[in-house]
Motif scaffolding. Structure first.
Motif, PDB file in Angstrom:
ATOM      1  N   ASN A 167       0.861  -1.184   0.000  1.00 23.93           N
ATOM      2  CA  ASN A 167       0.000   0.000   0.000  1.00 23.93           C
ATOM      3  C   ASN A 167       0.895   1.231   0.000  1.00 23.93           C
ATOM      4  N   ASN A 183      -0.568   5.145 -11.707  1.00 22.08           N
ATOM      5  CA  ASN A 183      -1.968   4.860 -11.374  1.00 22.08           C
ATOM      6  C   ASN A 183      -2.200   3.353 -11.555  1.00 22.08           C
ATOM      7  N   ASN A 184      -3.108   2.918 -12.392  1.00 20.75           N
ATOM      8  CA  ASN A 184      -3.298   1.476 -12.517  1.00 20.75           C
ATOM      9  C   ASN A 184      -2.739   0.922 -13.822  1.00 20.75           C
ATOM     10  N   GLU A 240      -0.385  -6.567 -10.193  1.00 25.00           N
ATOM     11  CA  GLU A 240      -1.540  -5.756 -10.565  1.00 25.00           C
ATOM     12  C   GLU A 240      -1.756  -4.631  -9.573  1.00 25.00           C
ATOM     13  N   ARG A 241      -2.415  -3.612 -10.071  1.00 23.40           N
ATOM     14  CA  ARG A 241      -2.758  -2.449  -9.240  1.00 23.40           C
ATOM     15  C   ARG A 241      -4.115  -1.978  -9.747  1.00 23.40           C
ATOM     16  N   LEU A 242      -5.126  -2.747  -9.421  1.00 27.03           N
ATOM     17  CA  LEU A 242      -6.426  -2.609 -10.070  1.00 27.03           C
ATOM     18  C   LEU A 242      -7.081  -1.247  -9.860  1.00 27.03           C
ATOM     19  N   LYS A 243      -7.033  -0.707  -8.680  1.00 25.11           N
ATOM     20  CA  LYS A 243      -7.735   0.552  -8.416  1.00 25.11           C
ATOM     21  C   LYS A 243      -6.772   1.726  -8.313  1.00 25.11           C
ATOM     22  N   GLY A 244      -5.545   1.509  -8.740  1.00 22.56           N
ATOM     23  CA  GLY A 244      -4.588   2.608  -8.711  1.00 22.56           C
ATOM     24  C   GLY A 244      -4.081   2.965  -7.339  1.00 22.56           C
ATOM     25  N   SER A 255      -1.245  -2.659  -4.384  1.00 18.91           N
ATOM     26  CA  SER A 255      -0.773  -3.545  -5.447  1.00 18.91           C
ATOM     27  C   SER A 255      -0.390  -4.897  -4.869  1.00 18.91           C
TER      28      SER A 255
END
Lengths: 112, 115
Positions: B24, B51-52, B68-72, B75
């Protein structure tokens, strides 16, 4: 490919000594050079040097960037045992999303 | 200001098993990085997100690593299946697009041991 070389790889000094750590680099479109101190795990930021800021000082630590020689030094005066750590040099190229390329680091041990 | 958070701090697995790490970043930091640091080496960038979206994953071994970093915001980095040579500290870092360029703030890292 960007390249960062640090020297020496390790160094042992006694408290009160002055040390100079070296970093040389090859990078496309140089933008910045950063020094980090790593104790145990996470690197912590020390200095960032750029074309507009080639010399930085904070307490006993100071750093100079030589853009002609493509190098930088980190000086620590009156060393203390708490300075024992790995010192990492990293360079970043131009561009908002440019990455940092790190050297292998210099392990400094300060003996009482 | 809270720093970069990572979990777990330590993980021991056997080769061919799977593992996932979580990060985070500092609130408001748009850029997130995952690094692999093998003992005696400097951190090596695995993947960079803005961002994402992925900005750079040129050094990510995509046959076994994914991120992945789906919501920006936070991760995850996954390794499946793990190999012995994946033993390393995995560092997450973040930086602010509005802040000093290239200055990255690191989390405490996850030390992975693959047996």
């Amino acid at each position: 490919e960007d390249k960062v070389v640090q020297s020496p790889l390790s160094l042992v000094v006694h408290e009160g000594d002055t040390v100079t750590l070296n970093c040389s680099y090859e990078v496309t479109n140089f933008r910045s050079l950063l020094w980090y101190k790593q104790e145990k795990k996470a690197p912590t930021f020390l200095f960032m040097l750029t074309s507009s800021g080639i010399e930085k000082k904070s307490g006993r630590l100071s750093s100079i960037l030589d853009k002609k020689e493509l190098s930088s030094i980190l000086n620590i005066t009156a060393t203390q045992t708490g300075d024992s750590a790995i010192y990492l040099c990293a360079v970043g190229g131009a561009g908002a999303n440019s990455k940092l390329t790190f050297g292998k680091g210099i392990t400094l041990s300060v003996r009482p | 200001e809270a720093g970069v958070a990572q979990s777990p701090r330590y993980k021991i697995i056997e080769k061919r098993q799977s593992v996932a790490f979580w990060c985070n970043p500092i609130s408001g930091h748009a850029t997130l990085y995952w690094y692999q640091q093998i003992l005696g080496q400097g951190p090596k960038l695995l993947i960079q997100f803005q961002n994402n979206g992925v900005v750079d994953d040129s050094q990510l071994p995509k046959d076994r690593f994914s991120a992945e970093r789906l919501k920006g915001v936070d991760s995850t980095l996954k390794i499946q299946p793990a190999k012995l040579e994946d033993s390393a500290v995995y560092l997450c870092a973040s930086s602010s697009r509005q802040g000093r360029h290239n200055e990255q703030f690191f989390g405490p890292g996850t030390r992975l041991t693959v047996l």
